[in-house]
Design a protein around this motif. Structure first.
Motif, PDB file in Angstrom:
ATOM      1  N   ILE A 199       0.825  -1.207   0.000  1.00 25.88           N
ATOM      2  CA  ILE A 199       0.000   0.000   0.000  1.00 25.88           C
ATOM      3  C   ILE A 199       0.861   1.259   0.000  1.00 25.88           C
ATOM      4  O   ILE A 199       0.701   2.133  -0.839  1.00 25.88           O
ATOM      5  N   ILE A 200       1.790   1.336   0.975  1.00 26.66           N
ATOM      6  CA  ILE A 200       2.538   2.589   1.141  1.00 26.66           C
ATOM      7  C   ILE A 200       3.834   2.623   0.340  1.00 26.66           C
ATOM      8  O   ILE A 200       4.376   3.691   0.066  1.00 26.66           O
ATOM      9  N   GLY A 201       4.363   1.470  -0.024  1.00 25.02           N
ATOM     10  CA  GLY A 201       5.609   1.418  -0.784  1.00 25.02           C
ATOM     11  C   GLY A 201       6.730   0.765   0.011  1.00 25.02           C
ATOM     12  O   GLY A 201       6.532   0.304   1.139  1.00 25.02           O
ATOM     13  N   VAL A 252       2.771   9.835   4.594  1.00 24.79           N
ATOM     14  CA  VAL A 252       3.232   8.483   4.915  1.00 24.79           C
ATOM     15  C   VAL A 252       4.631   8.579   5.500  1.00 24.79           C
ATOM     16  O   VAL A 252       5.490   9.288   4.962  1.00 24.79           O
ATOM     17  N   THR A 253       4.864   7.899   6.611  1.00 25.33           N
ATOM     18  CA  THR A 253       6.193   7.847   7.211  1.00 25.33           C
ATOM     19  C   THR A 253       6.789   6.479   6.967  1.00 25.33           C
ATOM     20  O   THR A 253       6.193   5.463   7.312  1.00 25.33           O
ATOM     21  N   PHE A 254       7.992   6.469   6.353  1.00 29.51           N
ATOM     22  CA  PHE A 254       8.677   5.205   6.068  1.00 29.51           C
ATOM     23  C   PHE A 254      10.152   5.377   6.381  1.00 29.51           C
ATOM     24  O   PHE A 254      10.789   6.314   5.896  1.00 29.51           O
ATOM     25  N   ALA A 255      10.686   4.488   7.218  1.00 25.73           N
ATOM     26  CA  ALA A 255      12.097   4.530   7.621  1.00 25.73           C
ATOM     27  C   ALA A 255      12.480   5.896   8.178  1.00 25.73           C
ATOM     28  O   ALA A 255      13.567   6.423   7.912  1.00 25.73           O
ATOM     29  N   GLY A 256      11.571   6.493   8.945  1.00 24.35           N
ATOM     30  CA  GLY A 256      11.852   7.753   9.610  1.00 24.35           C
ATOM     31  C   GLY A 256      11.664   8.991   8.760  1.00 24.35           C
ATOM     32  O   GLY A 256      11.789  10.108   9.257  1.00 24.35           O
ATOM     33  N   GLU A 312     -12.280   0.275  15.495  1.00 23.24           N
ATOM     34  CA  GLU A 312     -13.013   1.529  15.711  1.00 23.24           C
ATOM     35  C   GLU A 312     -12.154   2.751  15.392  1.00 23.24           C
ATOM     36  O   GLU A 312     -12.645   3.756  14.881  1.00 23.24           O
ATOM     37  N   ALA A 313     -10.852   2.670  15.687  1.00 25.81           N
ATOM     38  CA  ALA A 313      -9.966   3.808  15.423  1.00 25.81           C
ATOM     39  C   ALA A 313      -9.907   4.123  13.932  1.00 25.81           C
ATOM     40  O   ALA A 313      -9.837   5.295  13.544  1.00 25.81           O
ATOM     41  N   GLN A 314      -9.932   3.091  13.113  1.00 31.25           N
ATOM     42  CA  GLN A 314      -9.892   3.336  11.670  1.00 31.25           C
ATOM     43  C   GLN A 314     -11.259   3.750  11.145  1.00 31.25           C
ATOM     44  O   GLN A 314     -11.364   4.608  10.262  1.00 31.25           O
ATOM     45  N   LEU A 315     -12.318   3.155  11.692  1.00 31.17           N
ATOM     46  CA  LEU A 315     -13.659   3.555  11.269  1.00 31.17           C
ATOM     47  C   LEU A 315     -13.875   5.047  11.490  1.00 31.17           C
ATOM     48  O   LEU A 315     -14.496   5.726  10.667  1.00 31.17           O
ATOM     49  N   ASP A 316     -13.354   5.553  12.606  1.00 31.15           N
ATOM     50  CA  ASP A 316     -13.553   6.963  12.935  1.00 31.15           C
ATOM     51  C   ASP A 316     -12.833   7.891  11.970  1.00 31.15           C
ATOM     52  O   ASP A 316     -13.135   9.082  11.897  1.00 31.15           O
ATOM     53  N   ARG A 317     -11.857   7.358  11.219  1.00 27.63           N
ATOM     54  CA  ARG A 317     -11.151   8.181  10.236  1.00 27.63           C
ATOM     55  C   ARG A 317     -12.018   8.461   9.006  1.00 27.63           C
ATOM     56  O   ARG A 317     -11.737   9.369   8.241  1.00 27.63           O
ATOM     57  N   LEU A 369      -3.991   4.279   8.327  1.00 25.56           N
ATOM     58  CA  LEU A 369      -4.373   5.203   9.390  1.00 25.56           C
ATOM     59  C   LEU A 369      -3.683   6.555   9.289  1.00 25.56           C
ATOM     60  O   LEU A 369      -4.329   7.597   9.282  1.00 25.56           O
ATOM     61  N   GLU A 370      -2.352   6.550   9.220  1.00 26.76           N
ATOM     62  CA  GLU A 370      -1.618   7.815   9.161  1.00 26.76           C
ATOM     63  C   GLU A 370      -1.967   8.584   7.895  1.00 26.76           C
ATOM     64  O   GLU A 370      -2.169   9.798   7.921  1.00 26.76           O
ATOM     65  N   ALA A 371      -2.054   7.854   6.786  1.00 25.07           N
ATOM     66  CA  ALA A 371      -2.349   8.509   5.514  1.00 25.07           C
ATOM     67  C   ALA A 371      -3.712   9.203   5.551  1.00 25.07           C
ATOM     68  O   ALA A 371      -3.863  10.329   5.066  1.00 25.07           O
TER      69      ALA A 371
END
Length: 330
Positions: free
Chosen positions: A87-89, A141-145, A173-178, A133-135
């Motif tokens: 998804i994120i790479g 997107v955070t990858f390798a810092g 629920e945390a993702q549903l709320d997004r 979630l972060e996206a």
């Protein structure tokens, strides 16, 4: 409002909205309420979870929307073996031709787009679901810092099937709320179903052309934020959401049958969706009808019924109906 909008600007933007509706209607038969809620999510800048049984055109609706706009579009078919890196790479090890020096390069995944169709999102495990979630919240997107911003605008339009249980993983629920809204796609009427069959069993197909640009959409999102909400309606929206919480609700049906109510993000979503609906209807002020129309989509995935509700055949629709009866503040 912080920005002055001329009548000609508003008329042009309204024309763009109507052109988009017309283009969608070339392919999507009926489902006016579903289309409106999807457009509300776009104007409000939020993500949408689209739920319905197979064969109702959920994926077709999202694909047609992408075709009708000058926006990048990618689709991910969620499966049990899908990994977060899908998804994120991921990072690729590369070698510089001249010096032979090796280095890592981030290879962007399909999430780096403007409209992401997460098809059958509940078919992948929570570990992979959490990659969104972060996206969805931070638009990055955070990858390798290292943080990688996503394109603007950015939407996740996810579909899920409500009836299949085998091989599915309910969204946390945390993702549903997004998700700003949870859109319920129902069966078409007999007339609409007849039109669908007629359209899809012939050789011809409707031509879709892009009628709205990313710049126009961003302008509409700015306009949406500046729509006026009276203090009375703002208080009413707040009380509607607070009434969903069984610990403090004045409604008996909620105290008895609701396990968890909606949080403050739901109130933000309700007001923003009401503003977007006002823009869709050519108004620059929110009405009580805007709040009432968007309340089910905003709360459908945020209010959790308890075991007693299932035992006594109490549905979420019954709870939402009781909320709609709350009077306006004096």
């Amino acid at each position: 409002m912080s920005t002055e909008w001329s009548e000609s600007q508003l008329a042009e933007l309204n024309g763009q909205i109507q052109a988009l509706r017309t283009m969608l209607a070339r392919v999507i038969v009926g489902q006016e309420a579903v289309v409106e809620q999807l457009l509300v999510a776009l104007l409000a800048g939020g993500h949408a979870l689209i739920e319905g049984v197979p064969g109702l055109g959920k994926t077709l609706l999202v694909k047609t929307l992408a075709d009708a706009m000058h926006l990048d579009f990618r689709r991910i078919q969620f499966t049990p073996d899908l990994m977060p890196s899908d998804i994120i790479g991921t990072e690729l090890l590369e070698e510089e031709h001249g010096s032979g020096k090796r280095f890592f390069r981030f290879q962007q995944g399909p999430i780096f787009t403007q409209i992401l169709l997460a098809d059958e999102i509940n078919r992948t495990p929570p570990k992979t679901q959490s990659a969104l979630l972060e996206a969805m919240q931070e638009k990055s997107v955070t990858f390798a810092g290292a943080q990688h911003p996503l394109p603007k605008p950015f939407f996740v339009l996810a579909t899920q099937n409500p009836i299949e249980q085998a091989g599915t993983y309910p969204l946390p629920e945390a993702q549903l709320d997004r998700f700003l809204v949870h859109i319920d796609v129902g069966y078409p009427s007999e007339t609409e179903e007849l039109a669908i069959i007629s359209k899809t069993t012939t050789a011809g197909h409707a031509e879709i052309s892009a009628v709205m640009s990313a710049e126009t959409l961003l302008t509409l999102q700015q306009l949406t934020r500046e729509v006026v909400v009276s203090d009375r309606l703002l208080l009413h929206a707040t009380r509607l959401i607070r009434a969903t919480r069984p610990q403090t609700s004045e409604l008996k049906i909620i105290r008895e049958f609701v396990s968890w109510g909606a949080g403050p993000r739901a109130a933000q979503a309700l007001v923003l969706c009401a503003k977007a609906r006002a823009v869709l209807h050519g108004r620059l002020a929110v009405t009580r009808e805007d709040l009432a129309a968007m309340l089910p989509s905003v709360l459908r995935h945020r209010v959790i019924l308890g075991f007693q509700a299932e035992a006594e055949n109490i549905r979420l629709a019954d709870v939402l109906s009781a909320l709609q009866d709350l009077p306006l503040p004096a």
